[in-house]
Design a protein around this motif. Structure first.
Motif, PDB file in Angstrom:
ATOM      1  N   LEU A 113      42.451  29.262  35.197  1.00 22.24           N
ATOM      2  CA  LEU A 113      43.236  30.214  34.407  1.00 22.24           C
ATOM      3  C   LEU A 113      44.705  30.201  34.835  1.00 22.24           C
ATOM      4  O   LEU A 113      45.604  30.320  34.011  1.00 22.24           O
ATOM      5  CB  LEU A 113      42.662  31.620  34.545  1.00 22.24           C
ATOM      6  N   LYS A 114      44.945  30.035  36.140  1.00 19.16           N
ATOM      7  CA  LYS A 114      46.310  30.011  36.643  1.00 19.16           C
ATOM      8  C   LYS A 114      47.085  28.831  36.047  1.00 19.16           C
ATOM      9  O   LYS A 114      48.225  28.983  35.598  1.00 19.16           O
ATOM     10  CB  LYS A 114      46.292  29.910  38.166  1.00 19.16           C
ATOM     11  N   GLN A 142      44.490  46.372  39.194  1.00 16.55           N
ATOM     12  CA  GLN A 142      43.110  45.878  39.099  1.00 16.55           C
ATOM     13  C   GLN A 142      42.156  47.015  38.801  1.00 16.55           C
ATOM     14  O   GLN A 142      42.141  48.036  39.497  1.00 16.55           O
ATOM     15  CB  GLN A 142      42.685  45.193  40.396  1.00 16.55           C
ATOM     16  N   GLU A 150      39.337  42.916  37.272  1.00 17.69           N
ATOM     17  CA  GLU A 150      40.413  41.937  37.324  1.00 17.69           C
ATOM     18  C   GLU A 150      41.782  42.613  37.299  1.00 17.69           C
ATOM     19  O   GLU A 150      41.938  43.699  36.716  1.00 17.69           O
ATOM     20  CB  GLU A 150      40.327  40.971  36.132  1.00 17.69           C
ATOM     21  N   SER A 184      46.424  27.367  33.322  1.00 19.86           N
ATOM     22  CA  SER A 184      46.489  27.535  31.869  1.00 19.86           C
ATOM     23  C   SER A 184      47.762  28.245  31.440  1.00 19.86           C
ATOM     24  O   SER A 184      48.280  28.000  30.339  1.00 19.86           O
ATOM     25  CB  SER A 184      45.271  28.323  31.382  1.00 19.86           C
ATOM     26  N   CYS A 185      48.269  29.140  32.300  1.00 24.19           N
ATOM     27  CA  CYS A 185      49.441  29.977  31.980  1.00 24.19           C
ATOM     28  C   CYS A 185      49.188  30.905  30.799  1.00 24.19           C
ATOM     29  O   CYS A 185      50.128  31.475  30.238  1.00 24.19           O
ATOM     30  CB  CYS A 185      50.685  29.110  31.708  1.00 24.19           C
ATOM     31  N   PRO A 230      46.833  34.245  30.074  1.00 25.40           N
ATOM     32  CA  PRO A 230      45.844  35.178  30.621  1.00 25.40           C
ATOM     33  C   PRO A 230      44.684  35.381  29.658  1.00 25.40           C
ATOM     34  O   PRO A 230      44.761  35.035  28.475  1.00 25.40           O
ATOM     35  CB  PRO A 230      46.647  36.462  30.802  1.00 25.40           C
ATOM     36  N   GLU A 231      43.595  35.944  30.176  1.00 23.13           N
ATOM     37  CA  GLU A 231      42.551  36.416  29.274  1.00 23.13           C
ATOM     38  C   GLU A 231      43.147  37.522  28.399  1.00 23.13           C
ATOM     39  O   GLU A 231      43.924  38.340  28.877  1.00 23.13           O
ATOM     40  CB  GLU A 231      41.363  36.974  30.053  1.00 23.13           C
ATOM     41  N   GLN A 279      45.227  43.338  35.713  1.00 24.38           N
ATOM     42  CA  GLN A 279      45.483  43.363  34.277  1.00 24.38           C
ATOM     43  C   GLN A 279      46.637  44.292  33.932  1.00 24.38           C
ATOM     44  O   GLN A 279      47.043  45.142  34.734  1.00 24.38           O
ATOM     45  CB  GLN A 279      44.236  43.829  33.517  1.00 24.38           C
ATOM     46  N   GLU A 295      40.157  30.402  40.560  1.00 24.36           N
ATOM     47  CA  GLU A 295      41.133  31.030  39.671  1.00 24.36           C
ATOM     48  C   GLU A 295      42.132  30.014  39.133  1.00 24.36           C
ATOM     49  O   GLU A 295      42.925  30.327  38.246  1.00 24.36           O
ATOM     50  CB  GLU A 295      41.883  32.136  40.405  1.00 24.36           C
ATOM     51  N   TRP A 327      44.105  38.622  34.527  1.00 24.29           N
ATOM     52  CA  TRP A 327      44.162  37.448  35.383  1.00 24.29           C
ATOM     53  C   TRP A 327      43.010  37.502  36.375  1.00 24.29           C
ATOM     54  O   TRP A 327      42.574  38.579  36.782  1.00 24.29           O
ATOM     55  CB  TRP A 327      45.492  37.398  36.129  1.00 24.29           C
ATOM     56  N   GLN A 328      42.512  36.347  36.802  1.00 26.55           N
ATOM     57  CA  GLN A 328      41.334  36.299  37.653  1.00 26.55           C
ATOM     58  C   GLN A 328      41.717  36.361  39.133  1.00 26.55           C
ATOM     59  O   GLN A 328      42.765  35.882  39.533  1.00 26.55           O
ATOM     60  CB  GLN A 328      40.524  35.028  37.376  1.00 26.55           C
TER      61      GLN A 328
END
Length: 411
Positions: A199-200, A134, A162, A202-203, A205-206, A164, A196, A182-183
Motif C-alpha cells: 500500500l505504501k 488510528q 488503521e 501504491s501511494c 490509501p484505502e 486514517q 505495509e 493507511w496500513q
C-alpha cells in the motif's frame, strides 16, 4: 510489563493535577480480561491462539496420521485493556477530543508487549466530525457481533484498526462517512508476505464511503471500499543462458468491496446482521487475496486478479443479566474474473471453498463484570484451485470444536 504498569499507575496519580487545566477533562476506562480456551485441532489463530479464525487443513505424516488433529488450549490475560478519553477546549465552534487505548497483545520474540489499539484526535461541529489517527476500520462499522471470542465474529466480520483521516456528516437520521486509510498493524499479503509496503508503494490509501440510517431502535447502512496495491517494484528473470536479470516493473492490483448491515435493538434483545462482497480484504481478517493472471516473458512483470468472497453473519442476543448469544457466519469462495497462470497466490484461506461457523454462548453480566462460556464448531471445506476461474474443487471438510471460558472486570 512491570515497568508499563508502574508508568500507568504514575499517570493515573498525576491526572487529578493535570485535570485542573482549564477546559480539559479526562476519563480512564478499560478492563481486565482472562480467556481460557480448548480446541480439538490446530487452527489459524493469531495472537498466540486467542484470535480464533478457522481450522487448518489435514497435514498427514508418513504413516497417514493427521498432524493437525492435535488438541490445544491455554489461558491468557494479555488482552487486558487500558484507555483514556480526553475532552479539550474548543477551537472556534469545534469541540476537541482525543483517545489513547492500549493492551498487552503486541508480541516480540519472547514476550507480550504494550501496543497501541487506538490513538486519535477529533474535531466535532454541529453536523460534522473530522477524525485523524488510528481507530477501527470503517468496514468494522457500527454493527458488530456480540460474542465472547476475542475475534469478534472474524473471519466473517471485518476486524482491523488503521491510521486514517475520516470525515462524517450528519443530517437528521442519516450520516455519511468518507475515509482514507493507511496500513500499519494489519497488513495485506504479497510476495514479501504480510507487509505495509504494497500500500505504501501504491501511494493510494484505502478509500471508504458509507452511509447509515438510524430510527429509534433500527440501524441500517451500506458502504463501498477500494484498495490499490503494488505487489512488486522489481522482478528477477532467468534467461536462456541461466543468468539472472533484474527489471524495474510497474505492477498494480486494484479492486472494490461492498457491504450492508442491519441492527434492531430492543430493551432485552438484539438482532444484527452484515453481508459483504469482499475482494482482497485479508488484512481485515477475512478470507481473501489475489492471484497472477499474466506474466511478461521478457521482464517478468505480472498482472493480478483479485479473489472474491461472499461472507455474511447473523447474531441474536437475548437477556440482560443472564444473556444468551447466538452467532452464525458463512463464507463462500467465488473465484476470480481472470484465469490464473501461476500456482502462486497471496492472501489468507485461498484454498478454502466454504467456511461455516456457529457460536453458542451464555454469560452472566453485572455492572462491572462479565462471566461466560462459549462453544464454537467451525467447518472449512478445503480443496484444489481451478486455474480457469480461481474456484475451489475436489473439496473435503475439516472441523474444529472450540470451548471458551471468559471473565472480565470493567472499570
Amino acid at each position: 510489563m512491570k515497568k508499563t504498569l508502574i508508568l500507568w499507575a504514575a499517570l493515573a496519580c498525576a491526572c487529578p493535577g493535570i485535570a485542573q487545566k482549564k477546559h480539559f477533562s479526562y476519563q480512564f476506562y478499560g478492563f481486565v480480561r482472562g480467556d481460557l480456551f480448548y480446541n480439538t485441532r490446530a487452527n489459524q489463530a493469531p495472537v498466540d491462539g486467542n484470535f480464533y479464525l478457522y481450522p487448518l487443513d489435514h497435514d498427514y505424516d508418513s504413516r497417514g496420521e493427521d498432524i493437525n488433529a492435535t488438541p490445544n488450549g491455554s489461558f491468557y490475560t494479555f488482552t487486558t485493556r487500558l484507555g483514556i478519553d480526553m475532552q479539550g477546549p474548543k477551537i472556534g465552534k469545534a469541540k476537541t477530543s482525543a483517545k489513547v487505548e492500549v493492551d498487552f497483545g503486541g508480541f516480540s520474540a519472547s514476550t507480550t508487549m504494550l501496543r497501541i489499539r487506538q490513538a486519535y484526535v477529533a474535531l466535532d461541529w454541529e453536523r460534522t466530525r473530522l477524525l485523524i489517527g488510528q481507530t477501527w476500520h470503517p468496514l468494522f462499522g457500527s454493527v458488530v457481533p456480540d460474542v465472547l471470542n476475542l475475534s469478534t465474529g472474524a473471519p466473517f466480520q471485518p476486524f482491523n484498526r488503521e491510521p486514517q483521516i475520516a470525515f462524517t456528516w450528519r443530517t437528521g437520521r442519516f450520516s455519511l462517512t468518507a475515509s482514507a486509510l493507511w496500513q500499519l498493524q494489519y497488513m495485506s499479503s504479497g510476495p514479501e508476505g504480510a507487509s505495509e509496503n504494497y500500500l505504501k508503494n501504491s501511494c493510494v490509501p484505502e478509500l471508504f464511503l458509507g452511509a447509515d440510517y438510524r430510527q429509534e431502535r433500527w440501524l441500517a447502512g451500506a458502504g463501498v471500499h477500494l484498495i490499490s496495491l503494488k505487489p512488486r517494484t522489481s522482478s528477477t528473470v532467468t534467461d536462456a543462458s541461466g543468468n539472472e536479470q533484474r527489471f524495474k516493473v510497474n505492477e498494480r492490483m486494484t479492486t472494490f468491496s461492498c457491504e450492508a448491515h442491519l441492527q434492531y435493538q430492543a430493551p432485552s434483545w438484539r438482532f444484527a446482521a452484515k453481508t459483504l462482497l469482499a475482494s482482497c480484504l485479508d488484512h481485515t481478517a477475512l478470507l481473501g487475496g489475489y492471484g497472477i493472471s499474466r506474466i511478461d516473458p521478457v521482464t517478468g512483470e505480472q498482472e493480478y486478479t483479485p479473489m472474491r468472497h461472499s461472507t455474511s453473519w447473523v447474531n441474536l442476543t437475548v437477556g440482560t443479566r443472564w444473556k444468551g448469544h447466538l452467532y452464525a457466519g458463512y463464507t463462500k469462495n467465488l473465484g476470480c474474473s481472470k484465469a490464473l497462470v501461476s500456482d502462486e497466490k497471496y492472501g489468507m484461506g485461498l484454498d478454502i471453498d466454504q467456511l461455516c461457523s456457529f457460536n453458542l454462548a451464555f454469560s452472566y453480566n453485572l455492572p462491572h463484570w462479565q462471566i461466560g462460556v462459549e462453544y464454537v464448531p467451525t467447518t472449512a471445506w478445503y480443496g484444489d484451485t481451478n486455474p480457469a476461474n480461481g474456484k475451489i474443487i475436489n473439496t473435503h471438510s475439516v472441523t474444529n470444536h472450540r470451548i471458551l471460558g471468559l471473565v472480565m472486570y470493567y472499570f
